[in-house]
Scaffold this active site. Structure first.
Site, PDB file in Angstrom:
ATOM      1  N   ASP A  50      26.994  41.758  44.700  1.00 54.89           N
ATOM      2  CA  ASP A  50      27.185  40.539  43.917  1.00 54.89           C
ATOM      3  C   ASP A  50      25.851  40.160  43.261  1.00 54.89           C
ATOM      4  O   ASP A  50      24.790  40.221  43.891  1.00 54.89           O
ATOM      5  CB  ASP A  50      27.672  39.397  44.814  1.00 54.89           C
ATOM      6  CG  ASP A  50      28.236  38.232  44.006  1.00 54.89           C
ATOM      7  OD1 ASP A  50      29.455  37.974  44.091  1.00 54.89           O
ATOM      8  OD2 ASP A  50      27.454  37.571  43.279  1.00 54.89           O
TER       9      ASP A  50
ATOM     10  N   HIS B 189      43.179  46.856  36.932  1.00 53.11           N
ATOM     11  CA  HIS B 189      43.058  45.436  36.650  1.00 53.11           C
ATOM     12  C   HIS B 189      44.299  44.694  37.150  1.00 53.11           C
ATOM     13  O   HIS B 189      45.393  44.871  36.637  1.00 53.11           O
ATOM     14  CB  HIS B 189      42.869  45.166  35.156  1.00 53.11           C
ATOM     15  CG  HIS B 189      42.742  43.702  34.861  1.00 53.11           C
ATOM     16  ND1 HIS B 189      41.520  43.046  34.882  1.00 53.11           N
ATOM     17  CD2 HIS B 189      43.675  42.757  34.610  1.00 53.11           C
ATOM     18  CE1 HIS B 189      41.729  41.763  34.632  1.00 53.11           C
ATOM     19  NE2 HIS B 189      43.021  41.560  34.461  1.00 53.11           N
TER      20      HIS B 189
ATOM     21  N   HIS C 237      39.175  40.580  43.840  1.00 54.96           N
ATOM     22  CA  HIS C 237      37.972  41.065  44.508  1.00 54.96           C
ATOM     23  C   HIS C 237      37.845  40.416  45.881  1.00 54.96           C
ATOM     24  O   HIS C 237      38.256  39.272  46.078  1.00 54.96           O
ATOM     25  CB  HIS C 237      36.720  40.761  43.673  1.00 54.96           C
ATOM     26  CG  HIS C 237      36.588  39.335  43.243  1.00 54.96           C
ATOM     27  ND1 HIS C 237      37.278  38.824  42.169  1.00 54.96           N
ATOM     28  CD2 HIS C 237      35.859  38.311  43.734  1.00 54.96           C
ATOM     29  CE1 HIS C 237      36.970  37.544  42.018  1.00 54.96           C
ATOM     30  NE2 HIS C 237      36.121  37.198  42.964  1.00 54.96           N
TER      31      HIS C 237
HETATM   32  P1  AMP Z   1      34.849  34.365  42.402  1.00 52.85           P
HETATM   33  O1  AMP Z   1      34.294  33.005  42.296  1.00 52.85           O
HETATM   34  O2  AMP Z   1      35.538  34.637  43.721  1.00 52.85           O
HETATM   35  O3  AMP Z   1      35.720  34.742  41.221  1.00 52.85           O
HETATM   36  O4  AMP Z   1      33.599  35.344  42.436  1.00 52.85           O
HETATM   37  C1  AMP Z   1      33.092  36.020  41.347  1.00 52.85           C
HETATM   38  C2  AMP Z   1      31.809  36.663  41.807  1.00 52.85           C
HETATM   39  O5  AMP Z   1      31.410  37.628  40.858  1.00 52.85           O
HETATM   40  C3  AMP Z   1      30.617  35.678  41.951  1.00 52.85           C
HETATM   41  O6  AMP Z   1      30.142  35.717  43.301  1.00 52.85           O
HETATM   42  C4  AMP Z   1      29.602  36.213  40.952  1.00 52.85           C
HETATM   43  O7  AMP Z   1      28.270  36.084  41.411  1.00 52.85           O
HETATM   44  C5  AMP Z   1      30.022  37.667  40.822  1.00 52.85           C
HETATM   45  N1  AMP Z   1      29.623  38.296  39.575  1.00 52.85           N
HETATM   46  C6  AMP Z   1      29.840  37.852  38.316  1.00 52.85           C
HETATM   47  N2  AMP Z   1      29.341  38.717  37.408  1.00 52.85           N
HETATM   48  C7  AMP Z   1      28.809  39.749  38.112  1.00 52.85           C
HETATM   49  C8  AMP Z   1      28.150  40.953  37.750  1.00 52.85           C
HETATM   50  N3  AMP Z   1      27.926  41.298  36.473  1.00 52.85           N
HETATM   51  N4  AMP Z   1      27.706  41.770  38.738  1.00 52.85           N
HETATM   52  C9  AMP Z   1      27.909  41.439  40.026  1.00 52.85           C
HETATM   53  N5  AMP Z   1      28.562  40.340  40.428  1.00 52.85           N
HETATM   54  C10 AMP Z   1      28.982  39.485  39.491  1.00 52.85           C
HETATM   55 ZN    ZN Z   2      39.586  43.685  35.160  1.00 51.17          ZN
END
Ligand code: AMP
Ligand code: ZN
Length: 115
Positions: A30, A46, A100
């Site tokens: 993350d 997806h 995720h």
């Molecule tokens: P959620 O709030 O459960 O949708 O979590 C989305 C997660 O994706 C967050 O913890 C973000 O920090 C993470 N995230 C967003 N963009 C990226 C990226 N490019 N690489 C790694 N993690 C990401």
């Molecule tokens: Zn996707």
């Protein structure tokens, strides 16, 4: 999906620090870690939310859990433990609409799950 940030990570358009990959599952660090170890585990297909998983895609949940076992061993946290979080829909605060699982580890966590 063209405008999905995680699909872009899967196809290499956006870089990521991968920790596990097979034909259908990807795990990467993350970008804004909430714990010393914070890994996101996703299906390469997806699917926007946990409620959108249909019967024919259910096997992916088994593959994700098997990947999590491998990642836990690879990261050396299979005994110390980890927390798995998956958000679904508006009330959960889900930001990225590609399913995720957050794998959090590396520190002692309290009983409170939500912020
Ligand atoms: P959620 O709030 O459960 O949708 O979590 C989305 C997660 O994706 C967050 O913890 C973000 O920090 C993470 N995230 C967003 N963009 C990226 C990226 N490019 N690489 C790694 N993690 C990401
Ligand atoms: Zn996707």
């Amino acid at each position: 999906m063209d405008d999905c940030i995680f699909c872009k990570i899967i196809n290499g358009q956006i870089p990521s620090e991968k920790v596990y990959e097979d034909d259908e599952i990807l795990a990467f660090k993350d970008i804004k870690p909430s714990a010393p170890i914070h890994i996101l585990v996703i299906p390469k297909k997806h699917i926007s939310t946990l409620m959108e998983i249909n019967e024919e895609d259910m096997y992916l949940m088994e593959k994700i859990m098997k990947a999590i076992h491998k990642i836990a061993k690879q990261q050396g946290i299979e005994k110390s433990g980890f927390r798995l979080i998956a958000s679904c829909g508006p009330d959960s605060g889900q930001e990225v609409m590609h399913i995720h699982f957050h794998l959090l580890a590396g520190k002692k966590m309290g009983p409170k799950i939500v912020a």
